[in-house]
Design an enzyme around this catalytic site. Structure first.
Site, PDB file in Angstrom:
ATOM      1  N   CYS A  11       0.946  -1.154   0.087  1.00 51.21           N
ATOM      2  CA  CYS A  11      -0.097  -0.121   0.066  1.00 51.21           C
ATOM      3  C   CYS A  11       0.707   1.381   0.167  1.00 51.21           C
ATOM      4  CB  CYS A  11      -0.818   0.016   1.197  1.00 51.21           C
ATOM      5  SG  CYS A  11      -1.971  -1.340   1.702  1.00 51.21           S
ATOM      6  N   GLY A  39       0.348   0.128  -5.088  1.00 50.63           N
ATOM      7  CA  GLY A  39      -0.921  -0.486  -4.998  1.00 50.63           C
ATOM      8  C   GLY A  39      -1.865  -0.135  -6.149  1.00 50.63           C
ATOM      9  N   ASN A 117      -0.253   1.018   5.977  1.00 48.68           N
ATOM     10  CA  ASN A 117       0.785   0.284   4.734  1.00 48.68           C
ATOM     11  C   ASN A 117       1.407  -0.574   5.785  1.00 48.68           C
ATOM     12  OD1 ASN A 117       2.417  -0.515   2.887  1.00 48.68           O
ATOM     13  ND2 ASN A 117       3.796   1.046   3.040  1.00 48.68           N
ATOM     14  N   GLY A 118       1.479  -2.059   5.234  1.00 58.49           N
ATOM     15  CA  GLY A 118       2.091  -3.061   6.042  1.00 58.49           C
ATOM     16  C   GLY A 118       1.369  -4.194   6.442  1.00 58.49           C
ATOM     17  N   TYR A 259      13.499  -2.327  -5.117  1.00 55.58           N
ATOM     18  CA  TYR A 259      12.207  -2.003  -6.635  1.00 55.58           C
ATOM     19  C   TYR A 259      11.274  -1.215  -6.317  1.00 55.58           C
ATOM     20  CZ  TYR A 259       8.260  -4.022  -9.076  1.00 55.58           C
ATOM     21  OH  TYR A 259       7.365  -4.087  -9.710  1.00 55.58           O
TER      22      TYR A 259
END
Ligand code: SF4
Length: 458
Positions: A11, A39, A117-118, A259
């Site tokens: 996310c 995302g 996020n996570g 990345y």
């Protein structure tokens, strides 16, 4: 390039507080657009007008890209000077609207919205406890469980930040979270610093975002990264920071630099672009190749290829033309369809590769589909040799911190030796970055490498 053949970040989060009568929805839209790479399954925002009707938070979310979910009229229908936004790729919980964020909850003391996020490793325990207390969950994600727990803590806390800190003290895993009440924006980052989040300044306010590229997108000046374990509280007349969870050990996700993150972002003091250049240079030192040209798999392999070229003295050449107008497919593609998609998206510039020995750089190999097809295309266009260099070590372990790294039979490095894999993809040589060389990219920054070595930070 072919995102189905890459690990996915879960996310991206964004938050903004302007201390004046304003409409922030458009800024959230631009911020989320800048975080779209983190995302693509759903997008959403929640906005509140602190100068308007007290406690009135409006939210809108939907499935798809930011530009597919939000239009001029949806943005206009979200007035307010404070807001949060989210883009999601699902790992825990399914890909459905119930799990799209922000989570938005009404309770006795008011309303609260949350983006995350996570991955919360002990979300199951929190969810079970809330279910036993009679809370009915709509979705299945860990974020909803955290939001429900936060509501419970809020009822016995004087402030929202007190509730956030109480809940965060119970969480295990990696997270960057923004909680919004009608008067406050609270940002928190996990004590290990696994997930990134930074803060920027705009005239009359502050912006929080997963990556600095999203600050740039709204014209915010980068102030700093949120520290691991730090809680920042932004209100109408103050900016406060607390450090309730300080830890000696840090574990920033190395894959952000390899990345995930945008090339133009800066995370925890390190420019992503520079890290990727250094990764390519390191690969060239460790695993040189006799070749005529160096190139990278668009787009994620290009920067490391430039680094490889700089170090080796072998010229970098653009070899692939990318068709940017191919739409997304929502249906899970078959192996054959994936290979077709590679050929549809990329074409070889034949005059560049004919009779050449090529070093081909990519950032990772998950299934091997993309690289195999590209090597086949290069050889049929006249390349005499293709030497593959990967700017990360092989994935061998799952990620428990919110990254979708496929496991078991989908992970090609787990099932075949390097020699077997080289033959399977049709390369003349294949080498990966060594785990010990990862620090060539990020210096002495303490990083998580668990998906490569199984050493999970806790
Ligand atoms: S396990 Fe890998 S992908 Fe997951 S946080 Fe650690 S380095 Fe990042």
């Amino acid at each position: 390039m072919i995102r189905e053949d890459k690990p996915h970040e879960e996310c991206g989060v964004f938050g903004i507080f302007l201390r004046k009568k304003a409409n922030v929805a458009k800024s959230i839209y631009y911020g989320l657009n800048a975080l779209q790479h983190r995302g693509q399954e759903s997008a959403g925002m929640a906005v509140c007008d602190t100068y308007g009707e007290k406690g009135n938070i409006n939210a809108y979310k939907g499935m798809g890209l930011v530009s597919e979910v939000f239009h001029e009229d949806t943005i206009r229908a979200l007035p307010g000077n404070i807001g949060i936004g989210h883009v999601r790729y699902s790992t825990t919980g399914g890909s459905s609207i119930e799990n799209a964020q922000p989570f938005f909850l009404k309770y006795l003391k008011g309303t609260l919205a949350l983006v995350h996020n996570g991955n919360i490793r002990n979300a199951g325990e929190i969810k079970k406890e809330r279910e036993e207390a009679g809370y009915a969950f709509q979705g299945s994600s860990d974020t909803e469980a955290v939001a429900a727990r936060m509501i419970r803590e809020r009822l016995s806390s004087d402030t929202i930040e007190e509730a956030v800190i109480k809940v965060a003290g119970k969480l295990k895993g990696g997270y960057a979270m923004i909680v919004m009440s009608p008067k406050k924006l609270v940002g928190i980052r996990d004590p290990l610093g696994l997930k990134p989040m930074c803060i920027g300044k705009v005239e009359d306010g502050y912006v929080l975002a997963s990556e600095s590229a999203a600050l740039d997108a709204v014209g915010a000046e980068f102030l700093r990264d949120i520290k691991p374990g730090e809680v920042v509280i932004i209100t109408e007349d103050s900016f406060k920071s607390e450090l309730p969870f300080t830890r000696e050990c840090r574990a920033h996700c190395i894959f952000e630099y390899i990345y995930f993150a945008r090339l133009d972002s800066r995370i925890d003091g390190i420019e992503v672009y520079e890290a990727r250049i250094k990764g390519g240079e390191s690969l060239a030192r460790r695993y040189p190749a006799a070749a005529d040209i160096v190139t990278g798999v668009p787009e994620s392999g290009i920067t490391a290829a430039v680094g490889f070229s700089r170090q080796s003295g072998i010229p970098f050449q653009t070899v692939f033309h990318k068709n940017s107008y191919i739409g997304r497919t929502f249906i899970k593609p078959s192996q054959e369809e994936r290979e077709e998609a590679v050929a549809q998206k990329l074409n070889i510039i034949k005059s560049v590769v004919r009779d050449k020995r090529i070093v081909l750089i990519d950032d990772s190999i998950v299934r091997g589909t993309t690289i195999r097809k590209l090597i086949e295309m290069l050889k049929s266009a006249g390349a005499t040799e293709v030497h593959v260099r990967i700017s990360s070590p092989p994935f061998r372990y799952p990620c428990y911190y919110g990254t979708d790294i496929p496991s078991g039979n989908q992970l090609i490095a787990d099932n075949y030796s390097k020699e077997e894999l080289k033959d399977m993809i049709g390369a003349d040589s294949l080498e990966y970055m060594e785990i010990k060389d990862l620090h060539d990219m990020v210096g002495d920054l303490q990083v998580c490498k668990a998906c490569f070595n199984g050493d999970y930070p806790d």
